[in-house]
Design a protein around this motif. Structure first.
Motif, PDB file in Angstrom:
ATOM      1  N   UNK A  95       0.829  -1.202   0.000  1.00 36.91           N
ATOM      2  CA  UNK A  95       0.000   0.000   0.000  1.00 36.91           C
ATOM      3  C   UNK A  95       0.867   1.257   0.000  1.00 36.91           C
ATOM      4  N   UNK A  96       1.930   1.229   0.792  1.00 30.28           N
ATOM      5  CA  UNK A  96       2.810   2.399   0.870  1.00 30.28           C
ATOM      6  C   UNK A  96       3.530   2.626  -0.459  1.00 30.28           C
ATOM      7  N   UNK A  97       4.087   1.575  -1.013  1.00 29.33           N
ATOM      8  CA  UNK A  97       4.877   1.709  -2.245  1.00 29.33           C
ATOM      9  C   UNK A  97       4.001   2.050  -3.447  1.00 29.33           C
ATOM     10  N   UNK A  98       2.756   1.559  -3.467  1.00 31.84           N
ATOM     11  CA  UNK A  98       1.864   1.821  -4.590  1.00 31.84           C
ATOM     12  C   UNK A  98       1.208   3.195  -4.521  1.00 31.84           C
ATOM     13  N   UNK A  99       1.007   3.712  -3.298  1.00 35.27           N
ATOM     14  CA  UNK A  99       0.176   4.902  -3.139  1.00 35.27           C
ATOM     15  C   UNK A  99       0.907   6.109  -2.585  1.00 35.27           C
ATOM     16  N   UNK A 100       1.818   5.902  -1.636  1.00 34.86           N
ATOM     17  CA  UNK A 100       2.335   7.035  -0.871  1.00 34.86           C
ATOM     18  C   UNK A 100       3.797   7.387  -1.118  1.00 34.86           C
ATOM     19  N   UNK A 101       4.590   6.460  -1.613  1.00 39.03           N
ATOM     20  CA  UNK A 101       6.028   6.710  -1.671  1.00 39.03           C
ATOM     21  C   UNK A 101       6.380   7.861  -2.616  1.00 39.03           C
ATOM     22  N   UNK A 102       5.574   8.035  -3.669  1.00 39.60           N
ATOM     23  CA  UNK A 102       5.864   9.099  -4.620  1.00 39.60           C
ATOM     24  C   UNK A 102       5.605  10.490  -4.029  1.00 39.60           C
ATOM     25  N   UNK A 103       4.925  10.533  -2.884  1.00 39.15           N
ATOM     26  CA  UNK A 103       4.661  11.819  -2.221  1.00 39.15           C
ATOM     27  C   UNK A 103       5.791  12.199  -1.251  1.00 39.15           C
ATOM     28  N   UNK A 104       6.779  11.333  -1.103  1.00 38.50           N
ATOM     29  CA  UNK A 104       7.846  11.560  -0.135  1.00 38.50           C
ATOM     30  C   UNK A 104       8.659  12.795  -0.483  1.00 38.50           C
ATOM     31  N   UNK A 105       8.883  13.627   0.519  1.00 37.81           N
ATOM     32  CA  UNK A 105       9.736  14.803   0.388  1.00 37.81           C
ATOM     33  C   UNK A 105      10.930  14.651   1.331  1.00 37.81           C
TER      34      UNK A 105
END
Length: 206
Positions: A95-105
């Protein structure tokens, strides 16, 4: 004071705090180099909902730095829900890698500190996250090429708050643990650094 000034001031403070006769700087990843804890919390909550319960994500702050499987097992115990912690951890990671990781700053002042010291001291990253997730996160924030050693969940028998991950990083770098400085945002990571005989800085207190 604008955002750039805040970053410069925090980087200056961190540079002052980290002065000393150190051979290696060991950075935690999530919440220390990467501003991604809300994404991790959201993926834990989403995984819990798929198992039919609502998760109070303050437990993620309390266990920051633990290997994800151990966090999942603690959630299972506290909520009395019957699931396989390894499967839960895999779901959370997906879930993290598919949805949220690209939002990492990046946490700008910490990343700037790492970049400023790369080549002057040895650089390692020691995380309770999975290797794929951590590697993608380091790539996202632009420091992959500067990290000499990466220790992740499962690389040592015991994770944080035990000293094993930090001691493994020091060994791989060929550095005495007492000459390592650790940068952490969570209590388990600080406890691991102390147990490893290393000095430490709490990033969330800078």
């Amino acid at each position: 004071m604008n955002g750039a000034s805040v970053v410069r001031n925090k980087q200056k403070v961190l540079t002052e705090l980290s002065k000393g006769d150190f051979d290696a700087f060991l950075y935690d990843c999530d919440g220390t180099l990467a501003d991604n804890m809300e994404g991790h919390k959201a993926s834990y909550r989403a995984a819990a909902l798929m198992y039919g319960f609502e998760l109070d994500d303050t437990i993620i702050d309390e266990l920051a730095g633990w290997p994800i499987i151990q966090v999942a097992d603690e959630i299972r115990k506290q909520y009395g829900v019957n699931f396989n912690p390894e499967v839960f951890a895999q779901l959370k990671n997906m879930l993290y890698e598919d949805t949220f990781i690209q939002e990492t700053k990046p946490i700008d002042f910490v990343v700037a500190h790492l970049k400023a010291h790369a080549g002057k001291v040895r650089i390692g990253v020691v995380s309770g996250g999975g290797r794929v997730s951590v590697s993608r996160t380091l790539q996202q924030i632009g420091v992959t090429s500067l990290v000499e050693v990466l220790v992740c969940a499962g690389d040592t028998v015991r994770g944080k708050p035990y000293p094993d991950p930090f001691l493994s990083a020091a060994e791989q770098l060929g550095v005495d643990p007492t000459r390592c400085l650790v940068f952490e945002d969570g209590n388990p990571g600080v406890q691991a650094a102390v147990a490893a005989g290393m000095r430490w800085i709490r990033i969330d207190q800078v």
